[in-house]
Design an enzyme around this catalytic site. Structure first.
Site, PDB file in Angstrom:
ATOM      1  N   GLU A  21       0.819  -1.213   0.000  1.00 41.32           N
ATOM      2  CA  GLU A  21       0.000   0.000   0.000  1.00 41.32           C
ATOM      3  C   GLU A  21       0.855   1.266   0.000  1.00 41.32           C
ATOM      4  O   GLU A  21       0.515   2.256  -0.650  1.00 41.32           O
ATOM      5  CB  GLU A  21      -0.908   0.027   1.246  1.00 41.32           C
ATOM      6  CG  GLU A  21      -2.013  -1.032   1.265  1.00 41.32           C
ATOM      7  CD  GLU A  21      -1.548  -2.391   1.802  1.00 41.32           C
ATOM      8  OE1 GLU A  21      -0.325  -2.611   1.960  1.00 41.32           O
ATOM      9  OE2 GLU A  21      -2.412  -3.247   2.039  1.00 41.32           O
ATOM     10  N   LYS A  23       3.853   1.683  -1.199  1.00 46.27           N
ATOM     11  CA  LYS A  23       4.442   1.865  -2.537  1.00 46.27           C
ATOM     12  C   LYS A  23       3.449   2.597  -3.437  1.00 46.27           C
ATOM     13  O   LYS A  23       3.764   3.596  -4.069  1.00 46.27           O
ATOM     14  CB  LYS A  23       4.785   0.498  -3.135  1.00 46.27           C
ATOM     15  CG  LYS A  23       5.178   0.533  -4.597  1.00 46.27           C
ATOM     16  CD  LYS A  23       5.163  -0.873  -5.190  1.00 46.27           C
ATOM     17  CE  LYS A  23       5.436  -0.854  -6.675  1.00 46.27           C
ATOM     18  NZ  LYS A  23       6.814  -0.461  -7.001  1.00 46.27           N
ATOM     19  N   ILE A 445      22.143  -1.893 -20.540  1.00 50.07           N
ATOM     20  CA  ILE A 445      22.411  -2.978 -19.597  1.00 50.07           C
ATOM     21  C   ILE A 445      21.405  -4.121 -19.710  1.00 50.07           C
ATOM     22  O   ILE A 445      21.623  -5.216 -19.197  1.00 50.07           O
ATOM     23  CB  ILE A 445      22.470  -2.408 -18.160  1.00 50.07           C
ATOM     24  CG1 ILE A 445      23.498  -1.285 -18.080  1.00 50.07           C
ATOM     25  CG2 ILE A 445      22.805  -3.460 -17.129  1.00 50.07           C
ATOM     26  CD1 ILE A 445      24.908  -1.663 -18.546  1.00 50.07           C
ATOM     27  N   GLY A 446      20.294  -3.899 -20.394  1.00 44.81           N
ATOM     28  CA  GLY A 446      19.392  -5.032 -20.606  1.00 44.81           C
ATOM     29  C   GLY A 446      17.937  -4.657 -20.662  1.00 44.81           C
ATOM     30  O   GLY A 446      17.272  -4.821 -21.676  1.00 44.81           O
ATOM     31  N   SER A 447      17.407  -4.115 -19.570  1.00 38.87           N
ATOM     32  CA  SER A 447      15.969  -3.848 -19.561  1.00 38.87           C
ATOM     33  C   SER A 447      15.672  -2.464 -20.123  1.00 38.87           C
ATOM     34  O   SER A 447      16.488  -1.545 -20.044  1.00 38.87           O
ATOM     35  CB  SER A 447      15.426  -3.957 -18.136  1.00 38.87           C
ATOM     36  OG  SER A 447      16.082  -3.046 -17.292  1.00 38.87           O
ATOM     37  N   HIS A 708      19.223   5.775 -11.614  1.00 35.49           N
ATOM     38  CA  HIS A 708      18.340   5.729 -10.441  1.00 35.49           C
ATOM     39  C   HIS A 708      17.592   7.038 -10.245  1.00 35.49           C
ATOM     40  O   HIS A 708      16.758   7.158  -9.357  1.00 35.49           O
ATOM     41  CB  HIS A 708      19.129   5.362  -9.183  1.00 35.49           C
ATOM     42  CG  HIS A 708      19.781   4.021  -9.302  1.00 35.49           C
ATOM     43  ND1 HIS A 708      21.096   3.864  -9.692  1.00 35.49           N
ATOM     44  CD2 HIS A 708      19.291   2.784  -9.148  1.00 35.49           C
ATOM     45  CE1 HIS A 708      21.375   2.579  -9.751  1.00 35.49           C
ATOM     46  NE2 HIS A 708      20.301   1.899  -9.426  1.00 35.49           N
TER      47      HIS A 708
HETATM   48  N1  GLN Z   1      20.048  -6.809 -17.032  1.00 32.53           N
HETATM   49  C1  GLN Z   1      19.397  -6.260 -15.898  1.00 32.53           C
HETATM   50  C2  GLN Z   1      18.559  -5.052 -16.309  1.00 32.53           C
HETATM   51  O1  GLN Z   1      18.956  -4.344 -17.155  1.00 32.53           O
HETATM   52  C3  GLN Z   1      20.384  -5.834 -14.829  1.00 32.53           C
HETATM   53  C4  GLN Z   1      19.701  -5.281 -13.628  1.00 32.53           C
HETATM   54  C5  GLN Z   1      20.602  -4.972 -12.451  1.00 32.53           C
HETATM   55  O2  GLN Z   1      21.763  -4.777 -12.570  1.00 32.53           O
HETATM   56  N2  GLN Z   1      20.056  -4.895 -11.280  1.00 32.53           N
HETATM   57  O3  GLN Z   1      17.519  -4.804 -15.762  1.00 32.53           O
HETATM   58 ZN    ZN Z   2      22.688  -2.781 -12.465  1.00 31.19          ZN
END
Ligand code: GLN
Ligand code: ZN
Length: 769
Positions: A21, A23, A445-447, A708
């Site tokens: 809640e 969040k 990095i991926g996502s 972040h």
């Molecule tokens: N490959 C993941 C992403 O890009 C790495 C996430 C992470 O480092 N916490 O979300």
């Molecule tokens: Zn990361």
């Protein structure tokens, strides 16, 4: 002090809400959908419900002020007037607080890092000369008042001065109002310790006036290796804080380990009680400290951070060891239950056996209450609870799912084959030839951002509105969008965006034998971010490939290389609740074998680059120096097991984030990944110098901006970052990337940021040419 002794408590409780809640409310507040008073109402309701549940369960002392809108260390910085001046211009106190946590479009947030060896992240206070500590006790006082209005035996909890300063970093101050220049200064924050003593004395006096008879001061940092100067400060500060004045009784609480040399130091002060982590510490060593004969010992015998049901007989024996040797004894958890889910109640999909092996926060509270009754009134008064605990243990030990002999045999045969690849320099030659990338290759990095289409598809699949085929089709369309976006942006090495992954660990856990997922087992990771760690209970095996179809689909859409994305064994281990019946190293190797099989399948499908993420490598590092070497040896071994099954022409990447890398820097080199992308934006490239210091010579992608925060980095800033990276690393082995995955960010901001990243790279390439 003549405070009445309590018998039954816990160290602290979660605050995110049984159904997250807090969040939801906080994110609504950030988005402007609800106002401050609505947010405060949700928060007050959660506090009230938490306290009521704890007191109804039978605690006779209830921790308060363990609620937080974001983070308890940030709360402490606010309590002590230690927020950097760059936030001073923000009038509203809550918005100022959130600015320090998350940044705004013109001010950088505090750095974030792991809370000891957990997956909770705290905000790192910045201590500069411009800070003169002052007390701001409104939060703790108002929460105490709320709890007392509920007629609860409330025990305010605050973080102690030693831990606060040990977790802080010294900065040179706000010459630059954005905080970008908040570099480390050489002054040790601990040099300010004596300034904090009068503030704690003042605080304790105010809490006494407000009706608190006990106050808990958390000092988990005392379970780490301490210098003689810090030990002297512990003695000095606690003698002063516990001096004779109008104050509540004081309980100094330590957790995540054993106090060792700090125990006699604390015991020689006049604090009334010590909270000890009896899951980590040896009860005989505690019983041998003579000064404890006059203390109230609050024994954390119920593990606050794992999810296994307590062996009640063993815990009662531990309490028995202490009984005659300490002044008086209370039963508690080993740490706050912040680190475990709220309750087993919503877990109706678990089979009977599995369920009987577990205890989440609510069940742990019940175990504390049971043990406390057994201690005071005899084991017979709670005979049934003890019998159930023993039966669960027997059922777990006998369960056939705990052993897979085929996997064990394969693992030892692979291990005996050795885990090395060809020399790194030769691999680089083969890979360069195969990939043909430009200088300073750009990648992510991926996502990519979690779009509403992804969320809708997931919800509809869950409710049965769409079938798996339709779900897959929608995920493919997400992948296609992300590939198009990356081609438009002009990135060099693409990713599929990970839309099909609810979470980087859970996604794999769901497909591996030996794990099960919870329905509602959420725990706070940082701020409003929650994770749902899977439970690793048995031997791990991979029945079928887990990622190959998605990656080959993505690769079919583009002629640029697409990275295969896997989560590494140490991270899967760190972000799961792990079986406690065999060494972690053994479990890590079983996971590593499954990941190794996946890399081989990806390679066979034509994938040329495979990234094995290990963001949690640093997190599992033991808190004591004496335990570190052994950990790093098996952690590196597991990573190499997972990545050494491929040819030298296949490029292995890894990704590390969220931490101070200093202590694991040698291990990063030992991982021997071809390319390491590493968080550096928030810690200002310090990491590159450290890597150079140990002779690291593989390729590296220091994050050039901080994902972040919602702030879009300018092209100029990224150029600056790259230039400073080039001072430490030659262009031939420098990659360009953000410092982490993009899934928590908005689409517009990601596009703009990556545009700037590509433009900055082009500018720096031109400078090089
Ligand atoms: N490959 C993941 C992403 O890009 C790495 C996430 C992470 O480092 N916490 O979300
Ligand atoms: Zn990361």
């Amino acid at each position: 002090m003549t405070a009445e002794l309590f018998t039954t408590t816990i160290t602290g409780a979660a605050r995110i809400g049984p159904n997250r809640e807090l969040k939801r409310a906080t994110e609504s507040y950030w988005a402007g959908r609800i106002d401050r008073s609505e947010l405060d109402k949700v928060a007050a309701g959660l506090r009230r419900d938490t306290w009521t549940a704890l007191s109804m369960a039978g605690l006779d002392s209830v921790p308060v002020n363990t609620f937080s809108y974001y983070d308890q260390v940030l709360d402490t910085a606010e309590l002590l007037g230690a927020l950097p001046k760059r936030y001073a211009g923000i009038d509203d106190d809550l918005d100022r607080y959130f600015a320090a946590a998350r940044g705004t479009s013109n001010v950088a947030p505090l750095e974030m890092t792991k809370w000891f060896d957990t997956n909770y992240h705290y905000l790192v206070p910045e201590i500069s000369d411009e800070i003169s500590f002052t007390l701001h006790p409104q939060k703790v006082l108002s929460e105490l008042e709320e709890a007392r209005a509920q007629r609860l035996p409330a025990r305010p909890v605050v973080i102690g001065p030693i831990t606060f300063l040990l977790l802080s970093k010294a900065t040179v101050g706000a010459a630059d109002p954005t905080g970008d220049e908040a570099q480390r200064s050489s002054t040790n924050p601990m040099s300010r310790i004596d300034e904090l003593t009068p503030l704690y004395v003042d605080l304790l006096g105010k809490l006494k006036e407000a009706g608190a008879s006990w106050v808990q001061i958390d000092e988990p940092a005392l379970c780490t290796d301490l210098s003689p100067e810090v030990l002297a400060a512990v003695s000095r500060v606690y003698k002063a804080i516990a001096a004779d004045y109008s104050r509540p009784a004081i309980m100094v609480t330590s957790y995540f380990g054993d106090l060792r040399e700090a125990l006699p130091v604390l015991a020689k002060t006049s604090v009334e009680a010590l909270g000890l982590d009896l899951v980590s510490a040896d009860p005989d060593a505690i019983a041998a400290v003579p000064e404890l004969r006059t203390k109230h010992v609050v024994a954390g015998v119920v593990d606050g951070r794992n999810i296994w049901r307590t062996d009640l007989d063993k815990a009662l024996a531990t309490l028995g060891t202490l009984l005659g040797s300490v002044g008086s004894l209370a039963v508690s958890t080993s740490c706050s239950t912040l680190h475990v889910p709220y309750s087993l109640d919503p877990e109706d999909e678990l089979d009977e056996e599995l369920r009987s092996w577990l205890a989440f926060a609510a069940e742990k509270v019940a175990e504390v209450v049971t043990l406390s009754r057994a201690l005071r009134h005899g084991r017979d008064t709670v005979r049934d609870a003890f019998a159930a605990s023993a039966a669960a243990r027997a059922s777990r030990e006998a369960d056939p799912r705990l052993r897979n002999n085929d996997i064990r045999a394969r693992l030892s045969s692979v291990l005996s084959g050795g885990l090395t690849r060809g020399p790194a320099a030769e691999r680089l030659i083969e890979q360069t030839e195969r990939l043909g990338l430009p200088a300073l290759p750009t990648t992510t990095i991926g996502s990519y951002p979690q779009t509403s289409a992804i969320r809708v598809a997931r919800a509809q699949r869950r409710s049965g509105e769409i079938d798996n085929a339709e779900y897959e089709r929608r995920m493919q369309s997400e992948i296609a969008n992300v590939i198009t976006l990356q081609e438009e942006l002009g990135l060099d090495v693409l990713v599929h965006g990970e839309p099909e992954r609810n979470d980087m660990v859970q996604y794999f856990a769901e497909q591996l034998d030996g794990f099960f997922a919870t329905a509602n087992g959420w725990v706070q990771s940082y701020g409003t971010r929650c994770v749902r760690p899977p439970i690793l209970y048995g031997d791990v095996a991979r029945p079928t490939p887990m990622t190959v179809d998605w990656i080959t689909y993505a690769q079919s859409l583009t002629s640029k290389p697409v990275k295969g994305m896997l989560t590494g064994p140490v991270t899967i281990l760190a972000w799961s609740f792990v079986r406690d019946d065999q060494p972690l190293a053994e479990t890590a190797n079983q996971i590593a074998l499954a990941i190794r099989d996946e890399t081989v399948d990806l390679q066979s499908a034509g994938v040329a680059i495979i990234q094995v993420d290990e963001p949690a490598l640093r997190e599992l590092l033991p808190l004591r120096a004496s335990d570190k070497t052994e950990y790093l040896a098996w952690a590196v071994g597991a990573f190499r097991l997972s990545t050494s099954g491929v040819a030298d022409s296949t490029q292995i990447h890894t990704h590390l984030c969220y931490s101070e890398f200093g202590e694991v820097i040698g291990a990063i080199a030992d991982l021997d990944a071809d390319v390491t992308s590493i968080e550096a934006a928030r810690s200002h490239m310090e990491v590159l110098e450290d890597l150079n210091g140990i002779g690291f010579s593989n390729s590296v992608g220091p994050g050039v901006y901080d994902i972040h925060s919602p702030r879009v980095p300018s092209t100029g800033e990224i150029i600056e970052s790259l230039r400073s990276a080039l001072e430490a690393v030659p262009a031939q082995r420098l990659w360009v990337n953000p410092d982490c995955g993009l899934k928590t960010r908005g689409q517009a901001e990601v596009k703009e940021s990556l545009q700037n990243l590509v433009a900055a790279t082009a500018a720096v390439r031109a400078e090089l040419a």
